[in-house]
Design a protein around this motif. Structure first.
Motif, PDB file in Angstrom:
ATOM      1  N   UNK A  66       0.831  -1.207   0.000  1.00  0.00           N
ATOM      2  CA  UNK A  66       0.000   0.000   0.000  1.00  0.00           C
ATOM      3  C   UNK A  66       0.866   1.258   0.000  1.00  0.00           C
ATOM      4  N   UNK A  67       1.998   1.194   0.702  1.00  0.00           N
ATOM      5  CA  UNK A  67       2.931   2.322   0.676  1.00  0.00           C
ATOM      6  C   UNK A  67       3.479   2.529  -0.728  1.00  0.00           C
ATOM      7  N   UNK A  68       3.823   1.427  -1.388  1.00  0.00           N
ATOM      8  CA  UNK A  68       4.329   1.523  -2.762  1.00  0.00           C
ATOM      9  C   UNK A  68       3.287   2.136  -3.685  1.00  0.00           C
ATOM     10  N   UNK A  69       2.019   1.747  -3.516  1.00  0.00           N
ATOM     11  CA  UNK A  69       0.949   2.316  -4.345  1.00  0.00           C
ATOM     12  C   UNK A  69       0.792   3.807  -4.072  1.00  0.00           C
ATOM     13  N   UNK A  75       1.634   2.589 -11.021  1.00  0.00           N
ATOM     14  CA  UNK A  75       2.428   1.381 -11.259  1.00  0.00           C
ATOM     15  C   UNK A  75       1.530   0.155 -11.112  1.00  0.00           C
ATOM     16  N   UNK A  76       1.252  -0.511 -12.206  1.00  0.00           N
ATOM     17  CA  UNK A  76       0.346  -1.668 -12.193  1.00  0.00           C
ATOM     18  C   UNK A  76       0.901  -2.815 -11.357  1.00  0.00           C
ATOM     19  N   UNK A  77       2.225  -2.972 -11.331  1.00  0.00           N
ATOM     20  CA  UNK A  77       2.815  -4.077 -10.578  1.00  0.00           C
ATOM     21  C   UNK A  77       2.546  -3.931  -9.085  1.00  0.00           C
ATOM     22  N   UNK A  78       2.513  -2.706  -8.597  1.00  0.00           N
ATOM     23  CA  UNK A  78       2.206  -2.494  -7.178  1.00  0.00           C
ATOM     24  C   UNK A  78       0.791  -2.980  -6.863  1.00  0.00           C
ATOM     25  N   UNK A  79      -0.144  -2.666  -7.740  1.00  0.00           N
ATOM     26  CA  UNK A  79      -1.528  -3.120  -7.549  1.00  0.00           C
ATOM     27  C   UNK A  79      -1.610  -4.646  -7.645  1.00  0.00           C
ATOM     28  N   UNK A  92     -10.880 -12.128  -1.061  1.00  0.00           N
ATOM     29  CA  UNK A  92     -10.961 -12.325  -2.503  1.00  0.00           C
ATOM     30  C   UNK A  92     -11.668 -11.176  -3.211  1.00  0.00           C
ATOM     31  N   UNK A  93     -12.708 -10.639  -2.628  1.00  0.00           N
ATOM     32  CA  UNK A  93     -13.430  -9.547  -3.290  1.00  0.00           C
ATOM     33  C   UNK A  93     -12.570  -8.286  -3.361  1.00  0.00           C
ATOM     34  N   UNK A  94     -11.827  -8.016  -2.299  1.00  0.00           N
ATOM     35  CA  UNK A  94     -10.903  -6.878  -2.334  1.00  0.00           C
ATOM     36  C   UNK A  94      -9.806  -7.124  -3.360  1.00  0.00           C
ATOM     37  N   UNK A  95      -9.310  -8.362  -3.405  1.00  0.00           N
ATOM     38  CA  UNK A  95      -8.274  -8.698  -4.382  1.00  0.00           C
ATOM     39  C   UNK A  95      -8.777  -8.496  -5.803  1.00  0.00           C
ATOM     40  N   UNK A  96     -10.051  -8.827  -6.046  1.00  0.00           N
ATOM     41  CA  UNK A  96     -10.627  -8.639  -7.381  1.00  0.00           C
ATOM     42  C   UNK A  96     -10.636  -7.165  -7.777  1.00  0.00           C
ATOM     43  N   UNK A  97     -11.025  -6.301  -6.846  1.00  0.00           N
ATOM     44  CA  UNK A  97     -11.064  -4.870  -7.150  1.00  0.00           C
ATOM     45  C   UNK A  97      -9.672  -4.312  -7.436  1.00  0.00           C
ATOM     46  N   UNK A  98      -8.683  -4.784  -6.666  1.00  0.00           N
ATOM     47  CA  UNK A  98      -7.324  -4.273  -6.842  1.00  0.00           C
ATOM     48  C   UNK A  98      -6.727  -4.763  -8.160  1.00  0.00           C
TER      49      UNK A  98
END
Length: 346
Positions: A66-69, A75-79, A92-98
């Motif tokens: 989150x700090x990197x973001x 930066x897509x890799x951070x997400x 999983x739902x949060x992971x889907x949004x990110x």
């Protein structure tokens, strides 16, 4: 995991090299040293997050990602890394949004679509998982993650022929990928095809011996179920199919299971000397501890039963030697389990 921003320093390049060689502890230490010199360098926070993820320190890894973001929001890799961490934590739902944010920033990464397919498969949305995998395969027709989760989504949609076709292609693309073999073996095992599952599970274990705790029980199940009669395998498969539809197995299943008890016992007897069923030293000590604890727990009921049947008289006061023997026995009942647990932790 590769990062999209330039390393910028030999120290950061070495962090990623350590991560590639699966030495996350040293990588995390070096990343912290780099951050001491430049605390707002997003790629270093990203590398630290990956090191912490590999170490299993997911809360810390999430904070670093989150700090990197925050430092590099485009930066897509951070997400992507944050989505991986959230997925491992079960969000999983949060992971889907990110991961959708990562795809928005970089819509030409098949890896991102492969992870999205995995998340949607785990959320039991096979149609969406299939669509995500197809989007990734349009970018890279040989992407292993997209092929794997498309195959599993096909199975989840009750299209076994399509799943088999995808796995055939997948095994051609990645014949030495232990996850592919493990998933193929588990799929066949859940179809109650143990003879077909065993080679894949054995290959997965050979390629990834560090995953023996997960793979060995599956391989043992495949080895034993091969000795079950065909009619019993079919009956168990019908039970699984009915339960998947939310239906009760029925009385006929109970009859088959009663009849199949002998088959299960015979399968155990035929495989009892198979090397894959040999207990590890730790399992041997665990069994000894279980027997000892069971013996202690059974002793009071046995004394009461013996007194009730007149075999002993528990109301008679203990003599001095008996009292000493009881004290020794109580002491042993305390210290012997402690010694066994110490042996288990060695």
């Amino acid at each position: 995991m590769a990062h999209s921003l330039s390393a910028g320093s030999a120290g950061l390049a070495r962090v990623w090299l350590l991560l590639e060689h699966r030495r996350p502890q040293q990588a995390a230490q070096l990343a912290r040293q780099c951050l001491a010199a430049d605390p707002v360098h997003a790629p270093t926070h990203l590398a630290l997050a990956e090191a912490l993820r590999q170490l299993g320190r997911l809360d810390e890894a999430r904070q670093s990602a989150q700090t990197a973001i925050g430092l590099a929001p485009e930066d897509a890799q951070c997400h992507h890394l944050l989505a991986l961490i959230l997925g491992q934590q079960g969000h999983l739902r949060k992971a889907e949004l990110v991961i959708l944010d990562a795809i928005r920033l970089n819509p030409v990464s098949a890896v991102f679509f492969g992870f999205l397919a995995q998340v949607r498969y785990l959320l039991h949305r096979p149609a969406e998982a299939l669509a995500s995998a197809n989007n990734g395969l349009a970018l890279d027709a040989r992407n292993v993650e997209c092929l794997l989760w498309r195959a599993l989504a096909q199975e989840q949609r009750d299209h076994p022929e399509a799943a088999d076709e995808d796995f055939h292609r997948l095994l051609h693309v990645a014949p030495t990928n232990h996850l592919v073999h493990a998933r193929r073996g588990l799929l066949l095992l859940n179809r109650f095809e143990p003879a077909a599952a065993e080679p894949h599970l054995a290959e997965a274990l050979r390629q990834a011996p560090n995953r023996a705790a997960q793979l060995l029980p599956l391989l043992q199940r495949a080895r034993r179920e091969q000795h079950w009669p065909i009619w019993f395998l079919r009956s168990e498969r019908q039970v699984a199919e009915r339960r998947a539809l939310g239906l009760e197995p029925g009385l006929s299943v109970l009859f088959y299971r009663i009849c199949g008890t002998g088959a299960v016992v015979r399968a155990w007897w035929r495989t009892r000397h198979d090397p894959i069923f040999r207990l590890s030293p730790k399992q041997v000590w665990q069994r000894r501890l279980g027997f000892w604890v069971a013996g202690i727990l059974l002793l009071p009921p046995l004394i009461l039963l013996g007194d009730y049947l007149g075999l002993i008289n528990a109301s008679i006061p203990l003599t001095q030697p008996q009292s000493v023997g009881l004290a020794v026995g109580v002491t042993a009942s305390i210290f012997i389990p402690l010694l066994i647990m110490r042996k288990l932790n060695e």
